[in-house]
Design an enzyme around this catalytic site. Structure first.
Site, PDB file in Angstrom:
ATOM      1  N   PRO A  50       0.694  -1.308   0.060  1.00  0.00           N
ATOM      2  CA  PRO A  50       0.077   0.053   0.010  1.00  0.00           C
ATOM      3  C   PRO A  50       0.851   1.161  -0.059  1.00  0.00           C
ATOM      4  O   PRO A  50       1.748   1.495   0.861  1.00  0.00           O
ATOM      5  CB  PRO A  50      -0.775  -0.035   1.332  1.00  0.00           C
ATOM      6  CG  PRO A  50       0.177  -0.867   2.223  1.00  0.00           C
ATOM      7  CD  PRO A  50       0.914  -1.908   1.448  1.00  0.00           C
ATOM      8  N   ASP A  86      -2.066   2.745   2.566  1.00  0.00           N
ATOM      9  CA  ASP A  86      -1.364   2.858   3.808  1.00  0.00           C
ATOM     10  C   ASP A  86      -1.830   4.355   4.432  1.00  0.00           C
ATOM     11  O   ASP A  86      -1.514   5.517   3.871  1.00  0.00           O
ATOM     12  CB  ASP A  86       0.158   2.941   3.585  1.00  0.00           C
ATOM     13  CG  ASP A  86       0.766   2.592   4.883  1.00  0.00           C
ATOM     14  OD1 ASP A  86       0.376   2.438   6.244  1.00  0.00           O
ATOM     15  OD2 ASP A  86       1.916   2.502   4.906  1.00  0.00           O
ATOM     16  N   TRP A  90       4.196   0.240  10.189  1.00  0.00           N
ATOM     17  CA  TRP A  90       4.642  -0.860   9.487  1.00  0.00           C
ATOM     18  C   TRP A  90       3.974  -2.044   9.923  1.00  0.00           C
ATOM     19  O   TRP A  90       3.897  -3.209   8.836  1.00  0.00           O
ATOM     20  CB  TRP A  90       6.068  -0.906   9.596  1.00  0.00           C
ATOM     21  CG  TRP A  90       6.873   0.116   8.838  1.00  0.00           C
ATOM     22  CD1 TRP A  90       7.474   1.100   9.516  1.00  0.00           C
ATOM     23  CD2 TRP A  90       7.076   0.252   7.395  1.00  0.00           C
ATOM     24  NE1 TRP A  90       7.998   1.981   8.319  1.00  0.00           N
ATOM     25  CE2 TRP A  90       7.837   1.577   7.133  1.00  0.00           C
ATOM     26  CE3 TRP A  90       6.558  -0.410   6.303  1.00  0.00           C
ATOM     27  CZ2 TRP A  90       8.147   2.033   6.198  1.00  0.00           C
ATOM     28  CZ3 TRP A  90       7.094  -0.010   5.011  1.00  0.00           C
ATOM     29  CH2 TRP A  90       7.906   1.137   4.784  1.00  0.00           C
ATOM     30  N   GLN A 129      12.112  -1.079   0.683  1.00  0.00           N
ATOM     31  CA  GLN A 129      11.296  -1.795   1.517  1.00  0.00           C
ATOM     32  C   GLN A 129      11.811  -3.171   2.190  1.00  0.00           C
ATOM     33  O   GLN A 129      11.125  -3.942   2.772  1.00  0.00           O
ATOM     34  CB  GLN A 129      10.087  -2.234   0.785  1.00  0.00           C
ATOM     35  CG  GLN A 129       9.207  -1.224   0.350  1.00  0.00           C
ATOM     36  CD  GLN A 129       8.515  -0.390   1.226  1.00  0.00           C
ATOM     37  OE1 GLN A 129       8.217  -0.835   2.354  1.00  0.00           O
ATOM     38  NE2 GLN A 129       8.527   0.939   1.075  1.00  0.00           N
ATOM     39  N   TRP A 145       8.577  -3.146   4.273  1.00  0.00           N
ATOM     40  CA  TRP A 145       7.091  -3.936   4.357  1.00  0.00           C
ATOM     41  C   TRP A 145       7.715  -5.286   4.296  1.00  0.00           C
ATOM     42  O   TRP A 145       7.181  -6.394   4.639  1.00  0.00           O
ATOM     43  CB  TRP A 145       6.532  -3.621   2.885  1.00  0.00           C
ATOM     44  CG  TRP A 145       5.143  -3.950   2.704  1.00  0.00           C
ATOM     45  CD1 TRP A 145       4.496  -3.916   3.667  1.00  0.00           C
ATOM     46  CD2 TRP A 145       4.702  -4.841   1.661  1.00  0.00           C
ATOM     47  NE1 TRP A 145       3.049  -4.665   3.266  1.00  0.00           N
ATOM     48  CE2 TRP A 145       3.358  -5.129   1.803  1.00  0.00           C
ATOM     49  CE3 TRP A 145       5.290  -5.068   0.367  1.00  0.00           C
ATOM     50  CZ2 TRP A 145       2.551  -5.958   0.971  1.00  0.00           C
ATOM     51  CZ3 TRP A 145       4.391  -5.802  -0.409  1.00  0.00           C
ATOM     52  CH2 TRP A 145       3.186  -5.991  -0.300  1.00  0.00           C
ATOM     53  N   LYS A 194      20.797  10.748  -7.577  1.00  0.00           N
ATOM     54  CA  LYS A 194      19.690  10.513  -7.001  1.00  0.00           C
ATOM     55  C   LYS A 194      18.383  11.686  -7.359  1.00  0.00           C
ATOM     56  O   LYS A 194      18.973  12.729  -7.250  1.00  0.00           O
ATOM     57  CB  LYS A 194      19.612  10.252  -5.466  1.00  0.00           C
ATOM     58  CG  LYS A 194      18.952   9.169  -4.908  1.00  0.00           C
ATOM     59  CD  LYS A 194      19.651   9.411  -3.158  1.00  0.00           C
ATOM     60  CE  LYS A 194      18.749   8.112  -2.456  1.00  0.00           C
ATOM     61  NZ  LYS A 194      19.459   8.147  -1.188  1.00  0.00           N
ATOM     62  N   LYS A 230      13.804  16.592  -4.744  1.00  0.00           N
ATOM     63  CA  LYS A 230      13.045  18.109  -5.112  1.00  0.00           C
ATOM     64  C   LYS A 230      13.960  19.159  -4.825  1.00  0.00           C
ATOM     65  O   LYS A 230      13.923  20.051  -5.553  1.00  0.00           O
ATOM     66  CB  LYS A 230      11.981  18.240  -4.089  1.00  0.00           C
ATOM     67  CG  LYS A 230      10.744  17.496  -4.474  1.00  0.00           C
ATOM     68  CD  LYS A 230       9.653  17.677  -3.335  1.00  0.00           C
ATOM     69  CE  LYS A 230       8.670  16.328  -3.446  1.00  0.00           C
ATOM     70  NZ  LYS A 230       7.972  16.010  -2.218  1.00  0.00           N
TER      71      LYS A 230
END
Length: 1053
Positions: free
Chosen positions: A47, A86, A515, A553, A557, A590, A593
């Site tokens: 999610p 999530d 989590w 993750q 997750w 990478k 912003k």
RNA sequence: GGGCCUGUAGCUCAGGUGGUUAGAGCGCACGCCUGAUAAGCGUGAGGUCAGUAGUUCGACUCUACUCAGGCCCA
């Protein structure tokens, strides 16, 4: 009629239409409903949080998920894809805090938790529309109509059920431990959250002097990067077996590890050396005395974790701020000094620094030490340090009370079960994840925040008995149950229970780690076990066959699924796992912003279309390696692969429509088709074979690259190009004839290739694949599917694979390449026919192989004949080359010598070897016998000829021209010009014409003699050697001679 | 400091189980084709396969170390 499509189409526009088709015809639903009763392929959607904007990396992982799910669907599996959101945790809270302008946690309390959480509940959906649009636009098929949402009561109830299972087995406990802690959010973080926020920072690196008690001229030299922890120092640790030196330096004495003497600036003299253990117990003067002690402190202790890699080999101990320190303190019964409040500020007892944020106090503390001459030196180091992954505040390590899951108790089982998981790539599973599991720590479960799943533990205020609530019905047995029921704070906190001791049980105020929410999705998405119990228990929805997320993750997750699944079900939660690495900008940086190098997925999807974006992301590098995102790559994908494919399709459609080919006749057996047809079908089946192998191994990159290679090289660049004539021939020569068998064969062959390519590319480029498939299939109706996504991946027809044929073609292509190379060197354009090429091929079998492809070769290079010369001709000079694989093992060290000797073999010796099969060679004083297979015999010299060779294949070109060849060359030149004229004049491809020309007598003779050929090629009814302007005319130069030509259309006969 | 990954042509990438001529695409140069055409195709020039040492008859491939980059963790 086949719909005309060209590469000039707007991809985004086509995608919009296809999207509409999918919607109107409910293709996604059908892709699942048509598989009812088929084996299931279980996919779990990780999610996302909808309060962040989707980025290009989300397109990446969603593409991968979609590819596998579509592929499995096309393999006949039923693949349910339930979307999820999530919705809990810090990200949401921080967003709302920003909105409300809050800086401190107390402000939330003042504002009201109920109101705050209400805002959180709304904020969760901030970018929901963006997510939905992105998902739809990129063609990710996932059921967003019935998503699981982690904040819903049902979801929370399932999570509570799971927590109760842990609780009932004594796996949840409250402990006082060192935890990473965010002073801004005022909450501890779990280790997997910590891992999200490492960043390089500059920190002080200070060496301080701790004077020995009663010996003010002698100091322990101690190193730290966190001066603020010195306030709480209670001990020094040394390694028992490390050598420590006492040195004379700058008129004082210092004690430090011998191996670290290099930290001293300037001269020093070693006075003596002792093992660390002999220092143990030595007392020293504390640096600060703000805090009162309840236990003995300020002496040297032994600790195994001390290293001499950095610092001084003497480690300062502040038990409240480090795991090692804390453990050591327990062992030695040292006091724990913790003068820092929840916001990371010193308390009033630390008089000089009271109210200061600890990191800000660092320089003040350093100054203070310096003023008291207790600072040896100060440097600055850059190292990576953990920060809060959401607010980027540097984390502090704090001793504090919180709730834990005792994962260490079954860590061994997690390690074990991990071995059953198919990690793609495997090294992340073994290394990164495996190593982490081995060092498993108890899961810090609780959070001191507001918006999240409440920890369903109630504690009695008089006897401290704990009880865990595992369902809504249990909750309803308490008092003050709010209606309507909301399982969030502050409402659940109102519920109380009567304790058997007579006291009142109140909920412990903490929430749980978000989590845990997402890790519970395998069953919580089904409201298990309150509903759909059998879905999970039967294995119908557990474990997942496949999950796919970003590498970040691993400890998020992937871990929470594994930790929960292992405990609750004793099985891994997923069988296969595809990991994708970062999407970087085009120079490999990478995306962030702050750098302004992020890629807005909507821009890319809108400009290039979803298929291009998807194809590019998948083919440019394997998913588990970082992908550099470069727009030029997208353009190339579009031009090279999609452009070529569409051109091939357009070519097919153009002629199929002219010839009214609809594949209504029975399929012509392969044996009755030309070898070039059998060849492409063989290649096609080989492609399917490799494709399926790659897909089954989740190597989507290899699979897609294979499809692209086949389409561009084999299909378009060779098969279509080589066979263009077969598409035109009867159209132009036999007006109303039925399509010849050969022509039918070429249409059928190309059709099969195109539909198969459409199917193979469907998981990757679902829009264009469906467009092509439906355009083809709507005419022929050969597949009983209304969309390619309901079709099945064709099986490999092993009998159609003829690898000998494939290598014959490969050899033919190689010969063509060599001839082309020679033509360029000799400045002989392909339009000029040449008499022959000569191939020195001794082996009869090899010769036959080339003969088999003779037509293809001759036509391609415009040469009249191939001549084969044998060794007996005397034209060929032979040379030997060592076959290392064969002589290596037998001759060992003599190999280089022998290889040289073989290179120098005379023709006579080679012939003897060929005749007898063996040859004796004196070598290094001995005689060694070599066999036929030890020597590769190459014929690469044909003295007196223009020769080119490559990997054992040699071709000579006869460049001599005669009248006839020149004439034919001129005729071809003429044809070529007339064709250009037809095009410039805007004639249709089937228009018949009349050619008028005026040329020199010599050229006129040539053209007359070639008239039939010229008329055939140019669809000319007549070729008149008297000039007329006609509809279009032009002055030409044919091999240096001027010609005036006019053309005019004639009605078809 | 530890773990994992990566380092091959100017750029992006391929290169089962070690075998001596290391490939492709893009870019570049030159040319071809023109009935898929504001496309397409070919030829060519570009590489001490990051470095060092080792194992081996033989290393881009195996081992160790070094350097550089990335990710993760202390």
């Amino acid at each position: 009629m086949f719909k005309q499509l060209t590469d000039k189409i707007s991809y985004p526009a086509v995608e919009k239409e296809v999207l509409k088709f999918w919607k109107d015809r409910e293709i996604f639903d059908k892709s699942i409903s048509t598989r009812v009763g088929k084996p299931g392929f279980i996919f779990y959607e990780g999610p996302p949080t909808a309060n962040g904007r989707p980025g290009i990396h989300h397109v990446m992982s969603r593409t991968l998920k979609d590819i596998i799910c579509r592929y499995k669907t096309m393999c006949g599996f039923q693949v349910h894809r339930k979307a999820g959101w999530d919705t809990h945790g810090l990200p949401v809270e921080i967003e709302v805090e920003k909105e409300l302008g809050f800086k401190h946690k107390e402000e939330i309390v003042k504002y009201g938790v109920a109101e705050f959480n209400k805002k959180c509940r709304e904020s969760v959906w901030k970018y929901k529309t963006d997510w939905e649009e992105m998902t739809e636009q990129m063609g990710y098929w996932v059921d967003m109509t019935k998503p699981y949402i982690t904040f819903e009561n049902n979801y929370i109830e399932s999570v509570w059920w799971a927590l109760k299972r842990f609780f009932d087995e004594g796996m949840i406990y409250k402990g006082y431990k060192i935890q990473p802690y965010c002073p801004r959010c005022e909450t501890p973080l779990s280790s997997h959250e910590v891992s999200l926020g490492y960043d390089d920072v500059k920190d002080p690196s200070v060496y301080v002097m701790m004077k020995l008690k009663g010996k003010p001229d002698t100091s322990f030299l101690v190193w730290t990067t966190t001066p603020w922890t010195l306030i709480s120092n209670v001990a020094l640790a040394v390694h028992p077996d490390v050598n420590y030196a006492r040195v004379e330096h700058n008129g004082e004495q210092f004690i430090l590890a011998e191996a670290r003497l290099s930290v001293l600036d300037g001269d020093y003299k070693v006075l003596d050396r002792v093992k660390g253990k002999t220092l143990a117990g030595t007392e020293y003067e504390p640096l600060f005395s703000y805090l009162s002690l309840d236990k003995k402190a300020h002496y040297v202790v032994e600790a195994e974790f001390v290293t001499t890699d950095d610092g001084t080999g003497i480690v300062h101990m502040a038990p409240a701020y480090g795991e090692d320190d804390y453990q050591t303190a327990k062992k030695y019964n040292l006091p724990t000094l913790h003068p820092v409040n929840k916001s990371g500020e010193f308390g009033p007892e630390v008089i000089d620094f009271a109210g200061k944020f600890v990191k800000d106090a660092d320089p003040l503390i350093i100054d203070n030490l310096k003023a008291r001459s207790l600072l040896y030196k100060k440097e600055t180091i850059t190292h990576s340090y953990p920060h809060c992954w959401r607010c980027m505040t540097p984390l502090l390590y704090y001793a504090r009370n919180s709730w834990y899951i005792r994962t260490t108790k079954y860590a061994a089982k997690m390690v074990d079960l991990n071995k059953q998981i198919n990690w793609v790539p495997p090294e992340i599973g073994e290394g990164r994840f495996g190593n982490w599991l081995k060092e498993n720590k108890d899961w810090a479960l609780s959070r001191d925040r507001f918006w999240g799943t409440p920890l369903p533990i109630w504690v009695c205020d008089s006897c401290s008995t704990q009880t865990c609530v595992g369902s809504i019905s249990e909750l309803r047995q308490g008092q003050n149950v709010p209606e309507p029921l909301d399982l969030h704070k502050p409402f659940v906190d109102l519920v109380t229970f009567q304790c058997s001791c007579g006291g009142v049980m109140k909920r412990t105020p903490e929430l749980i780690d978000a989590w845990f929410d997402s890790g519970a999705m395998p069953f919580a998405q089904w409201h298990y076990p309150f509903e759909n119990k059998e879905l999970v228990d039967s294995g119908e929805q557990y474990p997942a066959d496949f999950i796919c997320e970003g590498i970040d993750q691993t400890r998020g997750w992937f871990y929470s699924l594994h930790a929960i699944g292992t405990f609750l079900f004793g099985k891994p939660a997923y069988k296969s796992l595809l990991v994708n690495d970062l999407v970087l900008d085009k120079v490999g940086q990478k995306m962030s912003k702050s750098k302004g190098n992020t890629v807005n997925p909507f821009d890319t999807l809108g400009k290039y279309g979803a298929d291009t974006t998807r194809w590019y992301l998948v083919t440019s590098s394997p998913p588990w390696r970082p992908t550099m995102f470069d727009e030029d790559g997208l353009i190339e994908v579009q031009r090279k692969f999609f452009g070529t494919l569409l051109n091939t399709y357009a070519f097919f459609a153009l002629y199929a429509n002219i010839d009214k080919f609809t594949f209504s006749e029975p399929s012509i057996p392969l044996a009755e088709r030309l070898e070039i047809d059998r060849w492409i079908i063989s290649e096609l089946n080989s492609l399917i074979k490799r494709y399926v192998e790659s897909m089954e191994a989740y190597d989507v990159t290899k699979a897609a690259r294979g499809v692209s290679d086949f389409t561009i090289n084999q299909l378009s660049n060779w098969y279509v190009r080589r066979n263009r004539r077969r598409f035109w021939s009867t159209t132009r020569l036999v007006e109303k004839s039925e399509m010849g068998k050969d022509k039918t064969a070429v249409y059928q062959t190309l059709y099969e290739c195109l539909t198969t390519v459409a199917k193979l590319m469907a998981p990757f480029a679902p829009f264009l694949a469906d467009e092509i498939f439906r355009n083809l299939n709507s005419v022929t109706k050969r597949d009983g599917y209304e969309s390619v996504h309901l079709a099945v991946i064709p099986g490999v027809e092993e009998v159609a694979i003829d690898s000998a044929l494939e290598s014959k073609m490969e050899r033919a292509e190689k010969i063509v390449m060599l001839v082309r190379s020679m033509r360029v060197k000799a400045n002989l354009k392909v339009r000029q026919p040449l008499r022959r090429i000569i191939l020195p091929i001794a082996n009869e079998e090899d010769r036959q192989a080339v003969k088999y492809m003779e037509d293809v070769i001759l036509d391609e290079i415009n040469v009249k004949a191939i001549e084969y010369v044998t060794d007996e001709s005397g034209m060929v000079s032979k040379k030997g080359r060592a076959n290392f694989k064969s002589i290596g093992p037998r001759f060992g060290k003599s190999v280089p010598l022998l290889a040289n000797r073989i290179k120098e073999l005379s023709v006579a010796e080679i012939e003897e070897l060929e005749r007898v099969g063996t040859l004796n060679l004196p070598l290094d004083g001995k005689t060694c016998t070599i066999n036929r297979e030890d020597v590769e015999i190459v014929r690469e010299d044909l003295p007196g000829w223009l020769v080119e060779s490559d990997s054992g294949l040699t071709v000579a070109l006869d460049t001599e021209l005669n009248e006839e060849l020149i004439a034919e060359g001129s005729a071809r030149e003429f044809v070529n010009r007339v064709q250009n004229m037809r095009k410039d004049a805007g004639f249709g491809v089937t228009d018949r014409i009349h050619i008028y020309y005026k040329a020199s007598t010599k050229l006129q003779e040539i053209l007359n003699s070639m008239a039939t050929y010229i008329k055939n090629e140019t669809l000319a009814v007549e070729l008149s050697d008297s000039f007329q302007k006609g509809e279009y005319d032009v002055k030409l130069d044919i091999n240096g001679e001027e010609v005036k030509v006019g053309i005019e259309r004639r009605k078809a006969v």
